[in-house]
Design a protein around this motif. Structure first.
Motif, PDB file in Angstrom:
ATOM      1  N   ASN A 268      31.014  68.453  -0.041  1.00 51.94           N
ATOM      2  CA  ASN A 268      30.154  66.909   0.444  1.00 51.94           C
ATOM      3  C   ASN A 268      29.770  66.256  -0.749  1.00 51.94           C
ATOM      4  N   LYS A 269      30.445  65.841  -1.615  1.00 47.30           N
ATOM      5  CA  LYS A 269      30.298  64.998  -2.852  1.00 47.30           C
ATOM      6  C   LYS A 269      31.454  64.035  -3.136  1.00 47.30           C
ATOM      7  N   LEU A 270      30.887  62.841  -3.514  1.00 54.11           N
ATOM      8  CA  LEU A 270      31.921  61.852  -3.617  1.00 54.11           C
ATOM      9  C   LEU A 270      31.515  61.094  -5.149  1.00 54.11           C
ATOM     10  N   TYR A 271      32.524  61.226  -6.059  1.00 52.84           N
ATOM     11  CA  TYR A 271      32.433  60.814  -7.374  1.00 52.84           C
ATOM     12  C   TYR A 271      33.172  59.579  -7.553  1.00 52.84           C
ATOM     13  N   THR A 272      32.490  58.513  -8.191  1.00 54.47           N
ATOM     14  CA  THR A 272      32.912  57.075  -8.194  1.00 54.47           C
ATOM     15  C   THR A 272      33.105  56.494  -9.637  1.00 54.47           C
ATOM     16  N   LYS A 273      34.104  55.942 -10.213  1.00 55.39           N
ATOM     17  CA  LYS A 273      33.761  55.192 -11.497  1.00 55.39           C
ATOM     18  C   LYS A 273      34.568  53.794 -11.253  1.00 55.39           C
ATOM     19  N   PRO A 274      34.037  52.631 -11.674  1.00 60.54           N
ATOM     20  CA  PRO A 274      34.636  51.300 -11.404  1.00 60.54           C
ATOM     21  C   PRO A 274      35.953  51.337 -12.130  1.00 60.54           C
ATOM     22  N   ASN A 275      37.017  50.697 -11.215  1.00 56.56           N
ATOM     23  CA  ASN A 275      38.094  50.244 -12.084  1.00 56.56           C
ATOM     24  C   ASN A 275      38.317  48.956 -12.099  1.00 56.56           C
ATOM     25  N   LYS A 276      39.622  48.419 -12.635  1.00 56.76           N
ATOM     26  CA  LYS A 276      39.617  47.085 -12.791  1.00 56.76           C
ATOM     27  C   LYS A 276      39.556  45.939 -11.978  1.00 56.76           C
ATOM     28  N   PHE A 277      39.666  46.550 -10.530  1.00 63.83           N
ATOM     29  CA  PHE A 277      39.337  45.588  -9.347  1.00 63.83           C
ATOM     30  C   PHE A 277      37.786  45.480  -9.338  1.00 63.83           C
ATOM     31  N   ILE A 278      37.070  46.128  -9.805  1.00 57.21           N
ATOM     32  CA  ILE A 278      35.492  45.954  -9.632  1.00 57.21           C
ATOM     33  C   ILE A 278      35.010  44.329  -9.565  1.00 57.21           C
ATOM     34  N   LYS A 279      35.607  43.508 -10.298  1.00 59.67           N
ATOM     35  CA  LYS A 279      34.947  42.301 -10.222  1.00 59.67           C
ATOM     36  C   LYS A 279      35.849  41.101  -9.454  1.00 59.67           C
ATOM     37  N   ASP A 280      36.801  41.737  -8.764  1.00 62.53           N
ATOM     38  CA  ASP A 280      37.571  40.782  -7.786  1.00 62.53           C
ATOM     39  C   ASP A 280      36.883  40.168  -6.594  1.00 62.53           C
ATOM     40  N   ASN A 281      37.135  38.700  -6.414  1.00 62.66           N
ATOM     41  CA  ASN A 281      36.244  37.987  -5.496  1.00 62.66           C
ATOM     42  C   ASN A 281      36.309  38.511  -4.068  1.00 62.66           C
ATOM     43  N   PHE A 282      35.618  38.417  -3.213  1.00 64.09           N
ATOM     44  CA  PHE A 282      35.661  38.866  -1.850  1.00 64.09           C
ATOM     45  C   PHE A 282      36.219  37.899  -0.948  1.00 64.09           C
ATOM     46  N   ASN A 283      37.509  37.565  -0.499  1.00 63.11           N
ATOM     47  CA  ASN A 283      38.001  36.722   0.144  1.00 63.11           C
ATOM     48  C   ASN A 283      38.029  37.166   1.650  1.00 63.11           C
ATOM     49  N   TYR A 284      38.484  36.206   2.450  1.00 62.03           N
ATOM     50  CA  TYR A 284      38.396  36.196   3.772  1.00 62.03           C
ATOM     51  C   TYR A 284      39.391  35.122   4.377  1.00 62.03           C
ATOM     52  N   ASP A 285      40.202  35.505   5.664  1.00 61.72           N
ATOM     53  CA  ASP A 285      41.008  34.265   6.166  1.00 61.72           C
ATOM     54  C   ASP A 285      40.156  33.082   6.655  1.00 61.72           C
ATOM     55  N   LYS A 286      40.728  31.963   6.187  1.00 65.23           N
ATOM     56  CA  LYS A 286      40.198  30.428   6.300  1.00 65.23           C
ATOM     57  C   LYS A 286      41.295  29.735   7.344  1.00 65.23           C
ATOM     58  N   SER A 287      42.129  30.447   7.905  1.00 62.77           N
ATOM     59  CA  SER A 287      43.139  29.888   8.864  1.00 62.77           C
ATOM     60  C   SER A 287      42.604  29.861  10.101  1.00 62.77           C
ATOM     61  N   GLY A 288      42.295  31.106  10.595  1.00 58.76           N
ATOM     62  CA  GLY A 288      41.803  31.267  12.165  1.00 58.76           C
ATOM     63  C   GLY A 288      43.085  32.182  12.816  1.00 58.76           C
ATOM     64  N   LEU A 289      44.088  32.099  12.269  1.00 56.66           N
ATOM     65  CA  LEU A 289      45.327  32.591  12.861  1.00 56.66           C
ATOM     66  C   LEU A 289      45.246  34.188  12.840  1.00 56.66           C
ATOM     67  N   ILE A 290      45.435  34.635  14.094  1.00 55.59           N
ATOM     68  CA  ILE A 290      45.663  36.163  14.244  1.00 55.59           C
ATOM     69  C   ILE A 290      47.024  36.594  14.407  1.00 55.59           C
ATOM     70  N   LEU A 291      47.850  37.139  13.556  1.00 51.11           N
ATOM     71  CA  LEU A 291      49.226  37.230  13.752  1.00 51.11           C
ATOM     72  C   LEU A 291      49.747  38.651  14.142  1.00 51.11           C
ATOM     73  N   ASN A 292      50.442  38.961  14.761  1.00 50.26           N
ATOM     74  CA  ASN A 292      51.109  40.261  15.189  1.00 50.26           C
ATOM     75  C   ASN A 292      52.625  40.457  14.899  1.00 50.26           C
ATOM     76  N   TYR A 293      52.995  41.657  14.251  1.00 47.71           N
ATOM     77  CA  TYR A 293      54.312  41.928  14.003  1.00 47.71           C
ATOM     78  C   TYR A 293      55.105  42.498  15.120  1.00 47.71           C
ATOM     79  N   ALA A 294      55.977  41.729  15.880  1.00 45.44           N
ATOM     80  CA  ALA A 294      56.796  42.104  17.193  1.00 45.44           C
ATOM     81  C   ALA A 294      58.133  42.687  16.686  1.00 45.44           C
ATOM     82  N   GLY A 295      58.420  43.114  15.559  1.00 45.47           N
ATOM     83  CA  GLY A 295      59.670  43.804  15.137  1.00 45.47           C
ATOM     84  C   GLY A 295      60.769  42.836  14.602  1.00 45.47           C
ATOM     85  N   LYS A 296      61.893  43.115  14.623  1.00 43.87           N
ATOM     86  CA  LYS A 296      62.825  42.499  13.913  1.00 43.87           C
ATOM     87  C   LYS A 296      64.077  41.961  14.322  1.00 43.87           C
ATOM     88  N   THR A 297      64.753  40.710  13.990  1.00 45.42           N
ATOM     89  CA  THR A 297      66.052  40.500  14.575  1.00 45.42           C
ATOM     90  C   THR A 297      67.079  40.669  13.815  1.00 45.42           C
TER      91      THR A 297
END
Length: 439
Positions: free
Chosen positions: A297-326
């Motif tokens: 029941n132990k978790l060991y963590t060490k920051p990697n190169k992604f530690i300072k990445d920005n927190f981004n979020y969707d700014k479009s408002g679109l929710i898309l769904n993958y419906a297969g291929k043609t």
């Protein structure tokens, strides 16, 4: 994040029914460890393995306590003499039919010869149309429960250790204790919102959730003042509604994060038994090298190169769904020489006649607008649910993967987005500008 798979989380509440088997995953040939490669897709870990010697891909998810497989196995499994069970999802919905089976599951020399698998045939539970990539199943607790597991997001490598042979000292890692409840790991964390400081939150460690944090409504966890309404996820058929906001700070693994985004989930939207206070997802976990030790029941963590990445979020408002291929057969044109006209042009070497002996298959993804967030840039256009997206910024949709689309719709600033869509027999062009809600 705008793809249904990248922002929608699946939890499985299975009836307490198991086949009688003592089998579990083992490292073969008395090896000390096994190394596996993985791919990262919208923060989610995808690993390749086998079920009954058939190649399959799995989503690695500490948020599930059972191994779940989908309809991709239907040609190989006879369900007539297998125990039938009922499965429920995150929302308060009706259960669906599933089958409890035994099969051999292996990831190289990490093998379970008689794994319990929950086989779901319902099409609404197929992850591929949510993820945009082929996913045959989800594996969690069974993968982790008896081994030390190292996850290195920078090198995209998982290493499984026999805990009795693990000798490495992790002195430079931050050690966090967690508790396992119903096969799921929970830890303590702190999140400061615009309402108050929530200390000692019980959060699920969830590799299968691509976002940062979810908080569930309680007497002490209230709806944020600054927020926007959104679809947070899906159960079987019904969306899970809630609110997205920005926290002032979060403290976890000995690290303080400034202004991470989080989702607030009203308690009316979920099964109360599914959570404690919420979860910490892969947007946080991917910023660390992890050693996860379920036996202790132990978790060991060490920051990697992604530690300072920005927190981004969707700014479009679109929710898309993958419906297969043609799949379209494209015939090349037959070349020919114009020997009669001395004043020929470069076009004279081309023929409009199809060369049936020379062709190729053109593969296009079918990307459908599944929903549009209210009061978003996309909601102020003529876009409608069900529209098929053909291109983004004059680039064919087949040239993008879903992760690239998410990044495009989450970029900084307010760039213009140009879409070409198909609605029934019409092709339309629509454009809008991304808009930040919090800045």
């Amino acid at each position: 994040m705008n793809y249904t798979y990248s922002k929608y989380y699946f939890w499985f509440f299975l009836l307490l029914l198991t086949l009688k088997t003592n089998a579990q995953f083992q490292i073969l040939n008395q090896k000390r460890s096994v190394k596996l490669k993985f791919e990262v897709f919208n923060n989610l870990i995808i690993i390749n393995g086998e079920i009954n010697n058939q190649p399959k891909s799995f989503l690695l998810d500490t948020g599930v306590n059972k191994t779940v497989i989908f309809n991709s196995l239907s040609p190989q499994i006879d369900t007539t003499n297998i125990k039938e069970i009922r499965v429920m999802s995150l929302g308060n919905e009706k259960s669906v039919k599933a089958y409890l089976i035994n099969a051999t599951v292996n990831f190289k020399s990490f093998v379970n010869p008689k794994a319990n698998l929950y086989y779901i045939t319902d099409k609404d539970w197929q992850l591929s149309n949510k993820l945009g990539i082929d996913i045959d199943g989800i594996i969690g607790y069974d993968f982790f429960k008896n081994h030390m597991v190292k996850i290195d997001y920078t090198r995209k490598i998982i290493k499984l250790y026999n805990p009795k042979k693990f000798r490495r000292q992790l002195r430079r890692y931050h050690k966090t204790s967690f508790q396992i409840n119903a096969g799921k790991p929970y830890l303590k964390a702190q999140l400061t919102t615009d309402q108050n400081t929530n200390k000692n939150l019980d959060l699920l460690i969830d590799l299968g959730a691509s976002g940062s944090f979810w908080l569930i409504e309680t007497d002490s966890i209230q709806k944020p003042i600054i927020n926007y309404f959104d679809i947070l996820g899906y159960g079987l058929n019904q969306p899970i509604f809630g609110y997205r906001s920005k926290a002032n700070s979060a403290k976890i693994f000995g690290t303080k994060f400034k202004k991470p985004y989080y989702a607030f989930v009203p308690k009316s939207q979920i099964n109360p038994a599914s959570f404690k206070d919420g979860l910490v997802g892969a947007e946080i976990l991917r910023r660390f090298k992890l050693f996860i030790n379920y036996p202790e029941n132990k978790l060991y963590t060490k920051p990697n190169k992604f530690i300072k990445d920005n927190f981004n979020y969707d700014k479009s408002g679109l929710i898309l769904n993958y419906a297969g291929k043609t799949y379209t057969t494209v015939y090349r044109q037959k070349p020919y020489r114009n020997t009669q006209n001395l004043n020929k042009t470069p076009y004279d070497d081309l023929s409009s006649e199809k060369d049936t002996s020379s062709s190729f298959i053109s593969v296009d993804n079918i990307i459908i607008i599944a929903n549009i967030r209210p009061n978003s840039p996309a909601s102020n256009t003529d876009l409608k649910i069900g529209d098929r997206i053909l291109s983004i910024n004059n680039k064919a949709i087949s040239k993008y993967n879903s992760q690239e689309i998410n990044q495009l719709f989450s970029q900084d600033g307010n760039p213009e987005i140009k879409l070409k869509i198909q609605r029934k027999n019409k092709r339309l062009k629509v454009k809008f500008r991304l808009k930040s809600i919090f800045e």
